[in-house]
Scaffold this active site. Sequence first.
Site, PDB file in Angstrom:
ATOM      1  N   THR A 228      -4.181  -0.936  11.184  1.00 53.77           N
ATOM      2  CA  THR A 228      -5.268  -1.354  10.311  1.00 53.77           C
ATOM      3  C   THR A 228      -5.448  -2.866  10.343  1.00 53.77           C
ATOM      4  OG1 THR A 228      -3.831  -1.610   8.379  1.00 53.77           O
ATOM      5  CG2 THR A 228      -4.752   0.588   8.788  1.00 53.77           C
ATOM      6  N   LYS A 229      -6.569  -3.318   9.778  1.00 52.95           N
ATOM      7  CA  LYS A 229      -6.824  -4.752   9.680  1.00 52.95           C
ATOM      8  C   LYS A 229      -5.775  -5.437   8.816  1.00 52.95           C
ATOM      9  CE  LYS A 229     -11.831  -4.178  10.211  1.00 52.95           C
ATOM     10  NZ  LYS A 229     -13.154  -4.314   9.534  1.00 52.95           N
TER      11      LYS A 229
ATOM     12  N   ASP B 271       2.963  -0.975  -2.276  1.00 58.23           N
ATOM     13  CA  ASP B 271       3.317  -2.237  -2.922  1.00 58.23           C
ATOM     14  C   ASP B 271       4.832  -2.414  -2.871  1.00 58.23           C
ATOM     15  OD1 ASP B 271       3.775  -4.391  -4.679  1.00 58.23           O
ATOM     16  OD2 ASP B 271       2.013  -3.872  -5.870  1.00 58.23           O
TER      17      ASP B 271
ATOM     18  N   ASP C 220      -3.193   8.931 -10.186  1.00 57.15           N
ATOM     19  CA  ASP C 220      -1.804   8.566  -9.932  1.00 57.15           C
ATOM     20  C   ASP C 220      -1.162   9.663  -9.088  1.00 57.15           C
ATOM     21  OD1 ASP C 220       0.891   7.993 -10.028  1.00 57.15           O
ATOM     22  OD2 ASP C 220       1.037   7.932 -12.208  1.00 57.15           O
TER      23      ASP C 220
ATOM     24  N   LYS D 286      10.143  -8.822  -6.046  1.00 60.76           N
ATOM     25  CA  LYS D 286      11.133  -9.388  -6.961  1.00 60.76           C
ATOM     26  C   LYS D 286      12.128  -8.304  -7.387  1.00 60.76           C
ATOM     27  CE  LYS D 286       8.058 -12.964  -8.782  1.00 60.76           C
ATOM     28  NZ  LYS D 286       7.407 -13.530  -9.993  1.00 60.76           N
TER      29      LYS D 286
ATOM     30  N   ASP E  12       5.934  -3.549   5.581  1.00 61.70           N
ATOM     31  CA  ASP E  12       6.196  -4.823   6.248  1.00 61.70           C
ATOM     32  C   ASP E  12       7.224  -5.643   5.462  1.00 61.70           C
ATOM     33  OD1 ASP E  12       4.568  -5.391   4.123  1.00 61.70           O
ATOM     34  OD2 ASP E  12       3.064  -6.504   5.256  1.00 61.70           O
TER      35      ASP E  12
ATOM     36  N   GLU F 195      -2.647  -4.611   8.518  1.00 65.19           N
ATOM     37  CA  GLU F 195      -1.446  -4.764   9.328  1.00 65.19           C
ATOM     38  C   GLU F 195      -1.609  -5.875  10.356  1.00 65.19           C
ATOM     39  OE1 GLU F 195       1.348  -2.103  12.354  1.00 65.19           O
ATOM     40  OE2 GLU F 195      -0.366  -1.211  11.329  1.00 65.19           O
TER      41      GLU F 195
END
Length: 236
Positions: free
Chosen positions: A212-213, A143, A120, A147, A179, A215
């Site tokens: 990156t892939k 992440d 972590d 919500k 994003d 993205e």
Amino acid sequence: MSNSITLEERGESFQPRPITSFVRREGRMTPAQKKALEHLWPRYGIDLGTGPLNLAAIFNRQAERILEIGFGNGESLLQQARAAPERDFLGIEVYRPGIGHLLLRLKAEGLENIRVIHGDAWEVLQRALPNPSLDGVQIFFPDPWPKKRHHKRRLIQPSFVDLLERKIKPGGWFHLATDWQDYAEQIKAVLSQHAGFNQLTNEGQSTQRPRTKFEARGQQQGHGVWDLRFKRSVDS
């Protein structure tokens, strides 16, 4: 005898993360990834002790040091390490399949300027990294917890930025990409209230970050990308 310095000896106390920003589940590991974790970890992995790491000894040199938090399968780390062999890169990741994938690539390419930590980021930063020891920190596509009731799980919170301020050298940098526009706005709001950081550039796609892939797939689906770069104040 260990010469490491504990948090208490540094005049700090451990502050547990209020709530985790990740879910402890991971996909299936391939046999090759499992084997990599078993046999390549001693070469590229860092096992944490009770005190801060001696990064100069780990990399066997003094160099500019960049930390990536949540590196996924290591794609961006690999691209940057290839392009900048004069820099040293640390990667923190909680998911073992991604770590195994990166270890395999490191062996195949013979790169020696990447080291990996499984854990972590909140705890690693507090317990293992000296103050200040990093020239830059990057977090690409964390992440977003879209919500509203889950926004408290987002990694970028005032307490986490306080922690980063202690770890990044004055004049160093902090680079985020997301994003999710809502998350980008939250990041800007949090950092704008922090005296230790100043926003540097516009929010278009950064030429300093590998594409990156992950993205590329998002952009094919019409997702925007917000690159946010901040400089660590030299006065705070």
